[in-house]
Write a protein that holds these residues in place. Sequence first.
Motif, short mmCIF file in Angstrom:
data_model
loop_
_atom_site.label_atom_id
_atom_site.label_comp_id
_atom_site.label_asym_id
_atom_site.label_seq_id
_atom_site.Cartn_x
_atom_site.Cartn_y
_atom_site.Cartn_z
N LEU A 87 1.28 -1.32 -0.12
CA LEU A 87 0.14 -0.12 0.17
C LEU A 87 1.08 1.00 -0.35
O LEU A 87 0.36 2.41 -0.79
N SER A 88 1.85 1.13 0.62
CA SER A 88 2.54 2.11 0.70
C SER A 88 3.42 2.58 -0.21
O SER A 88 3.51 3.73 -1.23
N LEU A 89 3.33 1.66 -1.32
CA LEU A 89 4.22 2.02 -2.58
C LEU A 89 2.67 2.33 -3.63
O LEU A 89 3.22 3.50 -4.31
N VAL A 90 2.37 1.62 -3.27
CA VAL A 90 0.75 2.27 -4.49
C VAL A 90 0.89 3.66 -3.70
O VAL A 90 0.15 4.51 -4.77
N ARG A 91 0.53 4.37 -2.75
CA ARG A 91 0.61 5.27 -2.10
C ARG A 91 1.98 6.82 -3.22
O ARG A 91 1.52 7.52 -3.49
N ALA A 92 2.71 6.01 -2.68
CA ALA A 92 4.49 6.88 -3.19
C ALA A 92 3.83 7.13 -4.68
O ALA A 92 3.57 8.25 -5.41
N LYS A 93 3.22 5.61 -5.72
CA LYS A 93 3.51 6.27 -7.09
C LYS A 93 2.03 6.42 -7.61
O LYS A 93 2.41 7.83 -7.96
N PHE A 94 0.70 7.03 -6.74
CA PHE A 94 -0.01 7.47 -7.20
C PHE A 94 0.42 9.00 -6.57
O PHE A 94 -0.26 9.77 -7.64
N CYS A 95 0.51 9.10 -5.41
CA CYS A 95 1.17 10.92 -5.46
C CYS A 95 2.11 11.23 -5.88
O CYS A 95 1.48 12.16 -6.71
N THR A 117 8.03 15.71 -7.79
CA THR A 117 7.38 14.32 -7.99
C THR A 117 8.11 13.27 -6.57
O THR A 117 7.73 12.88 -6.55
N GLN A 118 9.28 13.86 -6.93
CA GLN A 118 10.55 13.34 -5.95
C GLN A 118 9.66 13.22 -4.19
O GLN A 118 9.48 12.72 -3.87
N ASP A 119 9.24 14.56 -4.38
CA ASP A 119 8.67 14.77 -2.51
C ASP A 119 7.57 14.20 -2.22
O ASP A 119 6.99 13.28 -2.11
N ALA A 120 6.39 13.42 -3.80
CA ALA A 120 5.22 13.15 -3.69
C ALA A 120 5.37 11.93 -3.56
O ALA A 120 5.26 11.71 -2.62
N PHE A 121 6.42 11.09 -4.28
CA PHE A 121 6.67 10.08 -3.86
C PHE A 121 6.78 9.83 -2.88
O PHE A 121 6.66 8.45 -1.97
N LEU A 122 8.44 10.70 -1.60
CA LEU A 122 8.83 9.69 -0.59
C LEU A 122 7.11 10.47 0.54
O LEU A 122 7.08 9.14 1.72
N CYS A 123 6.99 11.05 -0.20
CA CYS A 123 5.24 11.26 0.69
C CYS A 123 4.28 10.32 1.16
O CYS A 123 4.36 9.09 2.21
N GLY A 124 3.65 9.84 -0.25
CA GLY A 124 3.43 8.90 0.15
C GLY A 124 4.30 7.51 0.49
O GLY A 124 3.45 6.37 1.40
N LEU A 125 5.78 7.21 0.12
CA LEU A 125 5.92 6.18 0.78
C LEU A 125 6.55 6.11 1.99
O LEU A 125 5.64 5.03 2.99
#
Length: 146
Positions: free
Chosen positions: A31-39, A52-60
């Motif tokens: 789920l954290s991977l899904v969130r990361a990619k979604f963000c 986009t890097q910050d968004a990915f890390l935020c989801g992760l």
Amino acid sequence: MYLGRKELSRFVSLACLTNLNSKNNHELYHLSLVRAKFCEVIVEKSLPTSSTQDAFLCGLLSLLDALLDTPIEDICQQIVIPVPIGDALVKREGPLYPILCLARHFERREWEEVKALAGVLAIPDFVAIDAMTVATMWADATVADG
């Protein structure tokens, strides 16, 4: 300790993998991977002023507290993360927070909230749906690849 974005992603992956001793943790990691990619995809398609890097890390990082059974505030004090990520995770504010909320609403199948928040963010419904499809497929492939 200061970690670059790639190193931080690796740290999170390692931390998650070392705690994959239960089915629940495996699901949280996925789920954290899904969130990361979604963000990441939402920011890429709709919010060009955000990273986009910050968004990915935020989801992760958004489920790291559950994976490590440690409050997110404590985790964020132990590693240096960009301000927008800390604002979203700890303060529940800033440009990344509504995107993280959008991901959570998707996960809970709260369609009215998804539609409302997507409207506030000026994200067309199809962009949000496509982003979740891409994110889920990417996470499935990432987990399958080990």
